[in-house]
Design a protein around this motif. Structure first.
Motif, PDB file in Angstrom:
ATOM      1  N   ALA A 444       0.859  -1.183   0.000  1.00  0.00           N
ATOM      2  CA  ALA A 444       0.000   0.000   0.000  1.00  0.00           C
ATOM      3  C   ALA A 444       0.895   1.231   0.000  1.00  0.00           C
ATOM      4  CB  ALA A 444      -0.917   0.005   1.217  1.00  0.00           C
ATOM      5  N   SER A 446       1.142   5.620   0.278  1.00  0.00           N
ATOM      6  CA  SER A 446       0.554   6.921   0.618  1.00  0.00           C
ATOM      7  C   SER A 446       1.434   8.002   0.026  1.00  0.00           C
ATOM      8  CB  SER A 446       0.460   7.107   2.132  1.00  0.00           C
ATOM      9  OG  SER A 446      -0.652   6.431   2.666  1.00  0.00           O
ATOM     10  N   GLU A 481      -3.286   6.165  -1.581  1.00  0.00           N
ATOM     11  CA  GLU A 481      -4.012   7.393  -1.283  1.00  0.00           C
ATOM     12  C   GLU A 481      -3.127   8.586  -1.576  1.00  0.00           C
ATOM     13  OE1 GLU A 481      -5.143   7.875   2.775  1.00  0.00           O
ATOM     14  OE2 GLU A 481      -3.130   7.504   3.566  1.00  0.00           O
ATOM     15  N   PHE A 507      -7.992   5.738  -0.134  1.00  0.00           N
ATOM     16  CA  PHE A 507      -7.800   4.325  -0.449  1.00  0.00           C
ATOM     17  C   PHE A 507      -9.050   3.715  -1.075  1.00  0.00           C
ATOM     18  CE2 PHE A 507      -4.274   4.369   2.717  1.00  0.00           C
ATOM     19  CZ  PHE A 507      -3.304   3.801   1.912  1.00  0.00           C
ATOM     20  N   SER A 508     -10.201   4.096  -0.556  1.00  0.00           N
ATOM     21  CA  SER A 508     -11.455   3.484  -0.999  1.00  0.00           C
ATOM     22  C   SER A 508     -11.772   3.749  -2.471  1.00  0.00           C
ATOM     23  CB  SER A 508     -12.607   3.963  -0.127  1.00  0.00           C
ATOM     24  OG  SER A 508     -12.715   5.391  -0.182  1.00  0.00           O
ATOM     25  N   ARG A 540      -2.513   6.102   9.681  1.00  0.00           N
ATOM     26  CA  ARG A 540      -3.506   5.577   8.739  1.00  0.00           C
ATOM     27  C   ARG A 540      -2.967   4.338   8.019  1.00  0.00           C
ATOM     28  NH1 ARG A 540      -7.415   9.239   6.879  1.00  0.00           N
ATOM     29  NH2 ARG A 540      -7.144   8.565   4.715  1.00  0.00           N
ATOM     30  N   LEU A 541      -1.694   4.370   7.639  1.00  0.00           N
ATOM     31  CA  LEU A 541      -1.112   3.229   6.934  1.00  0.00           C
ATOM     32  C   LEU A 541      -1.053   1.981   7.810  1.00  0.00           C
ATOM     33  CD1 LEU A 541       1.865   4.617   4.795  1.00  0.00           C
ATOM     34  CD2 LEU A 541      -0.022   3.199   3.987  1.00  0.00           C
ATOM     35  N   LYS A 543      -3.124   0.887   9.759  1.00  0.00           N
ATOM     36  CA  LYS A 543      -4.420   0.205   9.785  1.00  0.00           C
ATOM     37  C   LYS A 543      -4.636  -0.673   8.555  1.00  0.00           C
ATOM     38  CE  LYS A 543      -6.510   3.996  12.430  1.00  0.00           C
ATOM     39  NZ  LYS A 543      -7.526   5.072  12.433  1.00  0.00           N
ATOM     40  N   ARG A 544      -3.760  -0.542   7.557  1.00  0.00           N
ATOM     41  CA  ARG A 544      -3.884  -1.349   6.345  1.00  0.00           C
ATOM     42  C   ARG A 544      -3.350  -2.750   6.596  1.00  0.00           C
ATOM     43  NH1 ARG A 544      -7.113   0.418   2.529  1.00  0.00           N
ATOM     44  NH2 ARG A 544      -5.983  -1.002   1.153  1.00  0.00           N
ATOM     45  N   SER A 545      -3.904  -3.723   5.864  1.00  0.00           N
ATOM     46  CA  SER A 545      -3.518  -5.123   6.055  1.00  0.00           C
ATOM     47  C   SER A 545      -2.371  -5.556   5.150  1.00  0.00           C
ATOM     48  CB  SER A 545      -4.734  -6.028   5.785  1.00  0.00           C
ATOM     49  OG  SER A 545      -5.203  -5.847   4.455  1.00  0.00           O
ATOM     50  N   GLU A 546      -1.967  -4.704   4.194  1.00  0.00           N
ATOM     51  CA  GLU A 546      -0.898  -5.084   3.278  1.00  0.00           C
ATOM     52  C   GLU A 546       0.409  -5.307   4.026  1.00  0.00           C
ATOM     53  OE1 GLU A 546      -4.042  -3.213   0.923  1.00  0.00           O
ATOM     54  OE2 GLU A 546      -2.963  -2.601   2.732  1.00  0.00           O
ATOM     55  N   LYS A 549       4.361  -1.303   3.319  1.00  0.00           N
ATOM     56  CA  LYS A 549       3.723   0.018   3.325  1.00  0.00           C
ATOM     57  C   LYS A 549       4.768   1.070   2.993  1.00  0.00           C
ATOM     58  CE  LYS A 549       0.536  -1.555   6.918  1.00  0.00           C
ATOM     59  NZ  LYS A 549       1.111  -2.924   7.011  1.00  0.00           N
TER      60      LYS A 549
END
Length: 638
Positions: A444, A446, A481, A507-508, A540-541, A543-546, A549
């Protein structure tokens, strides 16, 4: 940007400042303390700052470093551990109304430094060499100042210079110049009093000696000092920001002072009741605590039955009870607490760094793009189409290659075609295995875009790089994002600094076919608080599951915001913190007119070897393309 006038464009040595900050934290035994450079050196307990003097600048590197370190030794170790600030505050108030307030304050500072220097040397023998350099430089400086002040007939300043040399020259046959007849007669008496400073054991002893010296000098001096060589902190600076239990305990007596003669027998009836006192202004803890003004009554030993013995693991506020160890006495673990989500950055006002304790994040969403934005985006997309198509093909070949690659000479797996090693090797390895890659890149991204006012002439070209970033990652289905950040200079005040985060591409929506034109809404705004923005994005990153990062920061200059003088240090610390969490942080420096060596050094200090320079902003796609290629390749092989 190249500057026409460069004489006052002095850059802070970030690595040295970080080294001094680490030293201050270690000696003060507190992670809250930071080093900063000011005109004079002093300790501010209220702001948790150890100030180092400008006096050491523009000297040989060895002397500069030793002098600044000696300031840290005296403040973070000496003043914090050995100085009694309460008696100093009393002394300051006493001499403020006198005609020699400046002379008196600096004399006490000089005397106290002389005392605590020896204590620092005793506790930390490794400081001796730095203190020797400090004393040598100051002796040379005050010798020259003595000559200058005598020539100008500034007798109070010259007398102070002489006092320093008497105390620090180390020469018993020190030659004393002539002032005037009245001062010359007083100097032997003053020197006799000064010798008592070598026998002082406390701050109060220093004040007693200084008071005697001041009484003598007051009779021979008609004016106060003009120059300030040392700074004695005022009571507000000396005051600790953290109230102790003693500060909260009522100290004024009751109207009556009697005690009940009858002792409690244990059968007394005790009434208790709850009183809910929450309201909006007490939602978060501050320095004010509710107290009951009990003016009169009789002391008894009756117990209310609801208390328990305190332990060292207890905290004063329930908000941080979760950080305490479990009590061995009465269990309060079932009490309802005001919960806060766990954060790798900690809790409280210093969650995002002490320099950002008053910063506040405000997230903004992009509006629906108008036709003009759609047309502009389409034009930029065509300009960078070559890059993101090329990147897509490269990544596709990498993934296909990984699917066909296989590991050979294994002891288990599929049987290979070459069986010769079975006959010639003692321990033959005849098997192989294919890689089992994921169908998608497990990463992911950012992109944090500096939207400060200095980006005004670069934003249009920067958008080309941002469009490439978006289209390239969208082409290979990598979630990402794009957020622009700035601080509103007009709204920022001492206790509230609103920081805006404009979510151009969240992200969404990053992988939606029609996403992208929202990027055109990014505009140059106000200030930039980089350290705070990096921590917010990292949060925020996380919280991502990837698995992997990446955080890429587009910026064209140093951090600059309200009450953010140590922005370079804070940003460097933020980068280090975020990297320890497993997030790769890169910086792309944008310019329109080349890069100055000082600017390059600053960004290398902040980001290390992960600072990439785009010497001219129109070259941004050429700079961004190889970086994305490298990071995506890393994600495939990782």
């Amino acid at each position: 940007m190249y500057r026409f006038i460069d004489f006052n464009d002095e850059k802070a040595d970030t690595f040295l400042l970080l080294e001094l900050t680490d030293l201050a934290k270690t000696l003060a035994s507190s992670p809250l303390f930071e080093a900063a450079i000011r005109v004079h050196s002093y300790l501010s307990m209220n702001n948790h700052k150890v100030y180092v003097s400008h006096f050491w600048n523009h000297r040989p590197e060895q002397d500069k470093k030793a002098g600044m370190k000696s300031d840290i030794y005296l403040r973070a170790l000496g003043n914090k551990k050995f100085t009694d600030f309460q008696v100093i505050d009393t002394f300051i108030r006493k001499v403020q109304s006198s005609g020699l307030s400046n002379f008196s304050a600096q004399l006490l500072m000089l005397a106290e430094d002389l005392r605590i220097e020896e204590l620092c040397k005793k506790e930390r023998p490794g400081t001796v060499s730095d203190f020797n350099i400090r004393r040598k430089i100051y002796n040379e400086y005050f010798s020259s100042q003595l000559v200058v002040n005598l020539e100008k007939n500034l007798y109070p300043d010259a007398l102070f210079n002489l006092i320093y040399l008497i105390l620090n020259s180390g020469n018993p046959f020190f030659s004393i110049p002539s002032f005037n007849e009245e001062i010359d007669r007083a100097i032997p008496i003053i020197r006799g009093q000064l010798e008592l400073l070598f026998e002082t054991k406390s701050t109060r002893d220093c004040i007693d000696v200084c008071t005697n010296v001041i009484e003598i000098t007051a009779s021979v001096l008609s004016s106060d000092m003009i120059n300030e060589y040392f700074h004695l902190p005022n009571p507000e600076q000396n005051m600790s920001a953290d109230d102790t239990f003693s500060d909260l305990v009522r100290k004024d007596p009751l109207q009556n002072n009697d005690t009940a003669e009858e002792k409690a027998g244990g059968n007394e009836e005790v009434h208790s009741d709850k009183m809910n006192t929450w309201h909006r202004e007490t939602e978060s803890p501050g320095k004010s605590f509710m107290q009951f003004e009990l003016e009169q009554g009789t002391r008894t030993d009756i117990s209310g039955g609801s208390e328990r013995e305190g332990e060292e693991g207890d905290q004063a506020l329930a908000l941080i009870q979760g950080r305490s160890k479990q009590t061995e006495n009465r269990d309060y673990s079932r009490l309802e607490m005001s919960g806060q989500a766990d954060s790798k950055f900690g809790q409280g006002k210093n969650k995002y760094g002490s320099a950002n304790k008053n910063a506040r994040a405000i997230f903004l969403e992009a509006n629906r793009p108008y036709q003009a934005a759609l047309s502009s985006y389409s034009k930029l997309e065509n300009e960078v189409k070559f890059y993101h198509k090329k990147l897509k093909n490269i990544i596709k070949r990498m993934m296909e290659k990984k699917e066909t690659d296989h590991r050979t000479q294994l002891q288990m797996g599929r049987l290979g075609n070459n069986l010769l090693s079975y006959f010639i090797d003692e321990h033959p390895k005849l098997f192989y295995k294919k890689f089992e890659p994921g169908k998608e890149i497990n990463a992911a991204f950012s992109l944090l875009v500096d939207c400060s006012a200095s980006m005004f002439d670069k934003m249009d070209e920067t958008k080309r790089g941002i469009v490439l970033f978006h289209e390239a990652l969208k082409a290979v289905s990598v979630p990402h994002e794009i957020i622009g950040f700035w601080e509103d200079a007009n709204e920022a005040v001492t206790h509230d600094q609103p920081n805006y985060f404009f979510q151009a591409i969240p992200f969404s929506k990053s992988l939606l076919h029609r996403s992208g034109p929202e990027i055109m809404q990014l505009e140059a705004m106000e200030d930039n608080r980089d350290g705070y923005a990096i921590r917010i994005m990292a949060e925020r990153l996380l919280k991502r599951s990837e698995k992997q990062k990446f955080l890429i920061v587009f910026s064209d200059g140093e951090p600059a915001a309200f009450d953010y003088d140590n922005g370079i240090v804070d940003t460097h610390e933020a980068v280090m913190e975020v990297r320890k969490m497993g997030i790769e942080v890169f910086n792309i420096f944008l310019s329109n007119s080349g890069l100055e060596p000082e600017q390059k050094r600053v960004f290398e200090n902040i980001y290390g070897n992960r600072s990439i320079v785009a010497p001219y902003v129109d070259e941004l796609p050429e700079v961004l393309f190889p970086l994305l290629k490298k990071l995506l390749n890393q994600s495939i092989n990782g």
